[in-house]
Write an enzyme that holds these catalytic residues in place. Structure first.
Site, short mmCIF file in Angstrom:
data_model
loop_
_atom_site.label_atom_id
_atom_site.label_comp_id
_atom_site.label_asym_id
_atom_site.label_seq_id
_atom_site.Cartn_x
_atom_site.Cartn_y
_atom_site.Cartn_z
N LYS B 23 9.81 53.27 -15.16
CA LYS B 23 9.02 53.02 -16.53
C LYS B 23 9.66 54.15 -17.42
O LYS B 23 9.82 54.27 -18.22
CB LYS B 23 7.57 53.39 -15.91
CG LYS B 23 6.54 53.30 -17.22
CD LYS B 23 5.12 53.78 -17.01
CE LYS B 23 4.93 53.74 -15.97
NZ LYS B 23 3.96 52.25 -15.30
N ARG B 92 1.38 59.20 -16.91
CA ARG B 92 1.67 57.76 -15.36
C ARG B 92 2.64 58.07 -14.27
O ARG B 92 3.41 58.64 -14.82
CB ARG B 92 2.42 56.77 -15.77
CG ARG B 92 1.01 55.60 -17.32
CD ARG B 92 1.55 54.88 -17.24
NE ARG B 92 1.02 54.21 -18.30
CZ ARG B 92 0.88 54.43 -19.77
NH1 ARG B 92 1.10 55.37 -20.54
NH2 ARG B 92 -0.12 53.92 -20.30
N GLY B 101 0.62 51.82 -4.79
CA GLY B 101 0.02 52.64 -3.75
C GLY B 101 -0.31 54.04 -4.53
O GLY B 101 -0.90 55.31 -3.44
N MET B 103 -0.61 57.04 -7.27
CA MET B 103 -1.29 57.80 -8.41
C MET B 103 -2.03 56.30 -9.48
O MET B 103 -1.01 56.46 -10.22
CB MET B 103 -1.45 58.99 -9.29
CG MET B 103 -2.83 59.10 -9.36
SD MET B 103 -2.69 60.69 -10.33
CE MET B 103 -1.95 59.62 -12.23
N HIS B 452 0.59 18.16 6.18
CA HIS B 452 1.33 17.27 6.70
C HIS B 452 1.27 16.20 4.56
O HIS B 452 2.07 15.60 3.99
CB HIS B 452 0.99 16.08 7.44
CG HIS B 452 0.85 14.44 7.61
ND1 HIS B 452 0.14 14.42 7.14
CD2 HIS B 452 1.36 14.22 7.81
CE1 HIS B 452 0.56 12.16 6.68
NE2 HIS B 452 1.97 12.75 7.63
N SER B 772 25.22 17.79 9.23
CA SER B 772 24.33 18.55 8.29
C SER B 772 23.04 18.67 8.41
O SER B 772 22.55 18.62 9.56
CB SER B 772 23.51 16.43 7.70
OG SER B 772 22.18 16.66 6.33
N CYS B 840 19.37 18.62 4.81
CA CYS B 840 18.78 17.78 4.24
C CYS B 840 16.95 18.16 4.62
O CYS B 840 16.74 16.98 5.17
CB CYS B 840 19.00 16.06 5.18
SG CYS B 840 18.87 16.20 6.78
#
Lengths: 892, 892
Positions: B23, B92, B101, B103, B452, B772, B840
């Protein structure tokens, strides 16, 4: 200088196998050490290689053959084609490696219309001579000239039919004298030429045939499949025939340098005077014991006895010797390491060490571990007369008698009445285990060596015969039929898990005993081996048995049996179901609490039985639905209740149970919600088990024992699983030690049974202090084979058709599964160089697999208690082999 | 010399992330390029590291903070604690990597009993000022002083209750003035000291709290799990507050440098005069379009417009900007790459290239492949008014309307009447496929993204919403209820597979269109990518669609559908059953002959549709029992027939069928008798398929096409399997070419889908010309996970609890399964350096997996047709990344 292409037997040696072939080199060795083998010579494999190009024999080779033949005639005092004393020879192929598919042996080469009469006179047995002659024509015509055998067989049949005979033995000399011309006519018809009367011509044709046969299609296929180079070539052996049926000064017999049944050091064998080898085998005349020869032919006896001593000293092993006396002259026809019973093999090996003839390493390598397992179980009295009904696959050794019973519940009921039962099923499943537990033995009509019945029986140490397809079981009628006989429930039968025999009635059984020699051998094995041998044992009884057999720890103590699975603790099944079907966490915890108290007691007893050896305990592994009723049965029950319009209450309860069973049911339970996945989603289950383990260990240690439990988490595949479970285990250990006010060591480890665990073993080893390879499941996941399905559907064909060299559930697949094990070992050691590595699958008791595990450098193998001696021996063999020991330098 | 521990924003740069945190570095960058960000400073991560040892701030650091603060006051023309013009700041934390996690932010620091009045006066909004004050006390007390929030919440509730209010918004300035003293009393009670009135004391306490929070348990756990070093430390950012609600010369708003919906280049956005950010979001007042600002504050508008131009040029991407005007002075509060629709993302990326601002590589990397798939399907008209019933998981994109139908047979019947249907099921199974085929879309109440229903729908390109737990389905009554409403069979509903929304009634839908920019982008992708992109297609229709989307071949043509599986060819199921249930080989061959003719036709059409691109055909793979009725259903039927005393004939037939179904049924079908194991045991099945393939290819080639079929044998794990099958294939190819009098090229290869195939890939490559990777099955066998079971039983929790970083069936598990793929590639290339390598599985369409496949050096990926553009883009991204390209140098 001409290359030497033909070697007299006395010119060769055992180590000239590449040039003379296996058979030629061996005949040479026997000749060189002074054995009276019928003389002969060998044409080298070099000639064969040349022949493949030229399709002919060079003049140099022909000259050398003639020279050797002349020496042979001289040595034998016989001549090719001689009308009074004709030389007869055998011609055999012999490649450097044993190789089927090539030309068969031709015997009695040298016979013709003249020499047959001489042979008849010499043997005083006209029938023998003419039978030999017609056999020679038949054999030669078939293998050398390529005439189909059926042409000769039809003539033989026609003659038998004409005289109303049914067997060849009824034909006499006069008949063969009529048959021979007809045989010769067949040859002339096929080849346009008469059957060759000249023995040298016969010999040359036979030699050509041997060399030609190197490239016949059967031999080509064999070489391709077995990766034998085409350039190896075969040698040809030409050897004088010797006959034991030339009068009362002739004889034939077989002898052993030690007793092949007991291993006692004694000159053992039997012979027949004026006879050929066939007569001994046919059993028409009763042979004399070898001692009798001392009286009738003392000089020959003396020579034979000395020869046997010499042979055993040379080959450093008990020898099986075939001999022939032709007119007072002794000939060695064959000499090889003698077959023997497992008990004899042990005694002989140990005695040879004591006699200073072989080393301990060699002795260890002389005994076949797989055979040893049979002498650890009760066996059928060898003197008993048996009423054999059928023979199946010998799946788990031991002999047992009992009444036939066709379902597990009846087995439990009848055993409860004190009856001995043999459970008979088409095949078994986990639903049958309570019946198996109470049975003396198990018999199935289907399934193979790795079927459920076979595996479970071996684990339980119970006799078992599987795949006995001759018996036709009718479960509803509670009986089986076999060859027209019927065995009903309650009829007594016996099974022999060492031979696969199924017998009617009770059979006398002898108890196993560990002979002093066996104990000695196993002590030597323990000195030599570097691999530890532990047992898979789930009960104090198994643990005690394992110690008896020399296990130094438990490598796998399964805890699902403690939840009632397998019928070991039927009363606990109810508690396990309470736990599984609990609606709330409280209910589940209450059920777990009951199980904890029970399991603590179990662990305490097992630790005590095994103290001070280590015990590895695997936490709950099978899917939870294995503790519940079968889904299909329940669905049918519900459908029938609905159909009958049953009361709402009853139906509702069943429907609810079915709903829960369905919720837990799985498409592929093997790959489902089991192993540590249970512990990750329901940590309270594993926490209960870990607590029970540590409480039991704490109690033991307080009582002065030295118990260091090894907690094993199954089916780990992800590092985060073992990280979480290691934390859980450590936390509970700390809590219990504080509660009991005692400290002790323990280990936390994991099974390696999915390939992902192997390829991430470096990560996993950061948390796991030991790996135990679950090679059963690892084989399933690496191959993508479900053992339950593969066996019956395709695996047997795969082995029969050599798609796989052997069943990978019996002997570890070194190339594939073995490679995965190696990867895991390498990566595990990279992170934790001193990591303890074990194996606890079925392979832990298989000698070939044990050799692999030794070579990979595992710490220990674990197997069922009865296989512990097998594993000790196999581990010692692996160690001995790895340092270059062989079973014996002179072995042929 | 003193170490520099505090940086003014203008002293930092974007690349000082390690020292200033993410930041801090970003705020610095914006300041440096001339953006009017509210000024502030950053205390370095070095100070944090020191703090972890000393638990205090050194005098040097304190001095530097005071110095920076003084400069801040000077710059702002405001002072900490000033009673007319007070400085307020935010505090900040900001670590070098994003790390939850720690402050939270503290806003409005600097408020106290005096400055609150100044703020009220300055903003002319007493309620705002007092609300801000009480929020500040609450936030500070909680995160700095550690007082539980509930203590403050209860006071607030009590006041609302006293006045009969239900919402915070109803509280006025007078109420907050009463609340503040009560809040302060709570603080005094907890800490024994009054709430600090001195802004500097407030600031120091907040800085300490940020540094302390680096080591709080939540942060520790996060670092452990994500392997963030503890030594990284966090920085602290102190920044002046700016207010847009200080009168009519103040304002707040949001703007974009381009239209985020369409991507058009236009200055876009909205603002509110005399307002704070919250007001814009709350939507109480209607904001003005940004153009309006030009009229009310022309200078500010001009400045903002220029700033936006500058920003886009600097960051080389469309920017989303939050700004505030405080008393005529413009402040940038935030600037980031703007969120945009998938369509806009494509247009912007392509336009930026055309404007010369970014490269093609960068443009490719700007578009999220996973989002693109949504614009390839019909979508709900964004202007439509929707009656949303519930929201499930967006499993397969596209929108569809139709009548709700609750079982597959009804779906087929109603679709047959020409109705559009949406199939609604708790979950789907292979038994439902014929219903899915005829439906417009699928809705399930259970199951996840790899259930499925989800997988099959994506394969079919049909809209699908799964796991919509809010709907309660009653299958027997054919309806579902949701939030008190009932939808019956026949009622029209709509689903949106892009959002997971389920709606009542029909919704207007707009057709997808490949915009010119999208076509351009995909052309660039094809220039950049090295990985081929093929499609999984089983029908000519799928093949045509795949070509439309740019596939250059078929990587997987499954043949089981041609046997009638999946409802595609219901009439063939009967023939397949004939084949499976045949009693004799003759019967089986007769059935196979019928299937051969049908399959030949199928292959011909597919080859034709794909010509001249390659087509890889996989031979029969699923276990045979999948073509037979369900065992449990059949067992119930038999039990009921018995109960009813049905006629012997009918019962017998069913019993016989049940017997056969049971004989074929398996415990673990995934690991059972399937794949090439079928071809090994019944070579006639594979021979028929291979013949059909080659006959079709021969016909095509005779007609002038250039078809080179690739025959793929599934589930190979043993070299002898592929050796046998290669022989079979070559033999049939030779026969067919002779019969048709034509020659053509073809390839024989294998799938790699069991770990054993990977570790023996060197052997297998001696026969296989291509591999494959079937990564679905390879994931199942490597993990020992059954996909059918894992999803519902434990896999979702594994992902939720971060035991696994993501679902390995969605994105390939690089560490485990990926390692197995690498092993196979290495070994395969060792034997055959030019071996063709493809994939595949489902992973072939997943961007993260595609990156991995690119890096491993595969030849191609194959995925469902709709994902082909996604794969092309992802493959290009992988290639671009591999050569070091980034989405854009300035991206924050």
């Amino acid at each position: 200088m001409t290359r030497k292409s033909v070697y007299l037997f006395e010119e060769g040696r055992a180590d000239m196998r590449m040039l003379l072939g296996g058979k030629g080199a061996n005949l040479a060795e026997m000749t060189v050490i002074g054995l009276p083998v019928p003389p002969g010579f060998t044409i080298t494999t070099e000639v064969c290689r040349e022949y493949q190009q030229t399709k002919t024999l060079s003049p140099e080779v022909l000259a050398q053959i003639d020279e050797a033949l002349a020496k042979l005639e001289q040595k034998m005092g016989k001549k090719f084609g001689d009308s009074t004393n004709p030389l007869l020879v055998s011609v055999r192929s012999g490649a450097p490696v044993s190789m089927p598919g090539m030309m068969d042996t031709i015997l009695n080469l040298g016979l013709n219309d003249e020499t047959v009469e001489a042979l008849a006179k010499a043997t005083g047995n006209e029938r023998f001579a003419w039978d030999a002659y017609r056999r020679f024509i038949q054999m030669f015509s078939n293998v050398v000239l390529g005439i189909p055998l059926s042409n000769f067989e039809s003539i033989l049949e026609e003659h038998k039919h004409r005289h109303g005979f049914t067997q060849d033995i009824e034909l006499q000399a006069e008949h063969f004298k009529q048959i021979v011309p007809e045989y010769k006519a067949v040859v002339e018809k096929f080849t346009g030429k008469p059957f060759p009367m000249d023995p040298r011509e016969q010999l040359m044709a036979a030699i050509h045939a041997v060399f030609r046969s190197w490239d016949n299609p059967r031999a080509q296929v064999y070489r391709k499949v077995n990766k034998v180079p085409d350039t190896l070539g075969t040698a040809v052996n030409v050897q004088a025939m010797a006959f034991g049926n030339m009068g009362e000064d002739s004889a034939t017999g077989v002898c052993f340098t030690r007793n092949p049944n007991t291993g006692e050091k004694e000159f053992y064998g039997e012979y027949l005077p004026n006879a050929q080898g066939e007569d001994v085998v046919a059993g028409i005349r009763t042979p004399y014991p070898i001692a009798h020869l001392k009286e009738t032919m003392p000089a020959v006896y003396e020579q034979l006895y000395n020869m046997c001593e010499l042979l055993e000293s040379h080959y450093k092993d008990m020898q099986d010797i075939e001999f022939t006396v032709e007119r007072g002259k002794l000939y060695m026809l064959q000499c090889r390491n003698g077959k023997r019973t497992p008990i004899a093999s042990i005694k002989i090996a140990v005695d040879l060490v004591k006699e200073g003839k072989i080393t301990k390493d060699e002795a260890i390598l002389r005994v076949e571990p797989d055979k040893v397992v049979n002498i650890l179980h009760p066996a059928i009295d060898p003197k008993a007369k048996l009423d054999i009904l059928a023979t199946g696959l010998a799946a788990s050794p031991g002999a047992a008698s009992g009444i036939a019973v066709f379902d597990p519940d009846r087995a439990v009921a009848l055993a409860g009445e004190g009856k001995k039962v043999i459970m008979v099923r088409p095949e078994t499943s986990p639903d049958d285990i309570h019946g198996m537990v109470v049975s003396q033995g198990i018999l199935t009509s289907r399934g193979g060596m790795t079927s459920h019945a076979a595996i479970v029986s071996r684990g339980m140490g119970k006799p078992c015969v599987v795949g006995c397809e001759a018996i036709k079981i009718d479960l509803e009628a509670r009986l089986f039929t076999v060859n027209g006989r019927t065995i009903k429930e309650g009829d007594v039968i016996s099974i022999d898990g060492a031979t696969g025999n199924v017998m009617a009635g009770e059979v006398p059984v002898v108890d196993p005993e560990l002979s002093p020699e066996f104990r000695t051998l196993l002590e030597w094995a323990d000195e030599i081996k570097t691999l530890g041998v532990r047992a898979n044992a789930d009960t104090p009884k198994d643990a005690a048995l394992a110690r008896e057999f020399g296990a130094t720890g438990i490598g796998l103590c399964r805890t699902e049996h403690m939840f009632g699975q397998g019928g070991y603790h039927p009363e606990r099944m109810a508690v396990a179901r309470e736990m599984i079907l609990a609606e709330t966490k409280e209910e589940r915890l209450a059920a777990l609490e009951k199980l904890r108290v029970m399991q603590r007691e179990d662990f305490y007893e097992i630790f005590k039985a095994m103290n001070p050896y280590p015990v590895t305990i695997r936490l709950l592994d099978p899917p939870l639905h294995e503790f519940l009723p079968d889904e299909e049965d329940l669905a049918i029950e519900v459908a029938l209740l609905r159909e009958k319009g049953a009361s709402g209450e009853e139906l509702k309860a069943k429907e609810e149970l079915l709903r829960k069973v369905r919720a837990l049911s799985e498409m592929n339970p093997m790959l489902g919600f089991r192993g540590c996945r249970l512990g990750m989603i329901y940590p309270e289950i594993y926490e209960m088990q870990v607590r029970a383990i540590f409480e039991a260990a704490a109690q033991c240690n307080k009582e002065g024992m030295n118990v260091e439990p090894e907690v094993m988490h199954p089916l780990v595949g992800i590092v985060t699983e073992i990280a979480f479970l290691k934390d859980l285990t450590d936390r509970v250990a700390k809590e219990v030690m504080e509660e009991y006010g005692v400290t002790f060591k323990y280990m936390v480890g994991t099974m390696i049974e999915v390939p992902r665990a192997a390829v991430t073993a470096d990560e996993i080893a950061e948390y796991a202090q030991f790996f135990s390879f679950g090679t059963n499941d690892l084989t399933q996941t690496t191959f993508g084979f479900s053992r339950d399905d593969a066996e019956g559907k395709f695996l047997r064909q795969y082995v029969d058709q050599k798609i796989l060299p052997e069943n990978p559930f019996v002997s570890i697949d070194r190339r594939g599964v073995g490679r995965v094990v190696e990867i895991a070992c390498e990566l595990g050691r990279k992170t934790r160089p001193d990591i303890k590595l074990g194996v606890c699958g079925e392979h832990g008791g298989d000698p070939a697999s044990i050799e692999f595990f030794h070579n990979v450098g595992l710490t220990y193998v674990s197997c069922s208690p009865y296989r512990v001696p097998v594993a000790r021996l196999a581990a010692a063999q692996a160690a001995a082999k790895a340092r270059g020991a062989k079973a014996g330098a002179g072995t042929v």
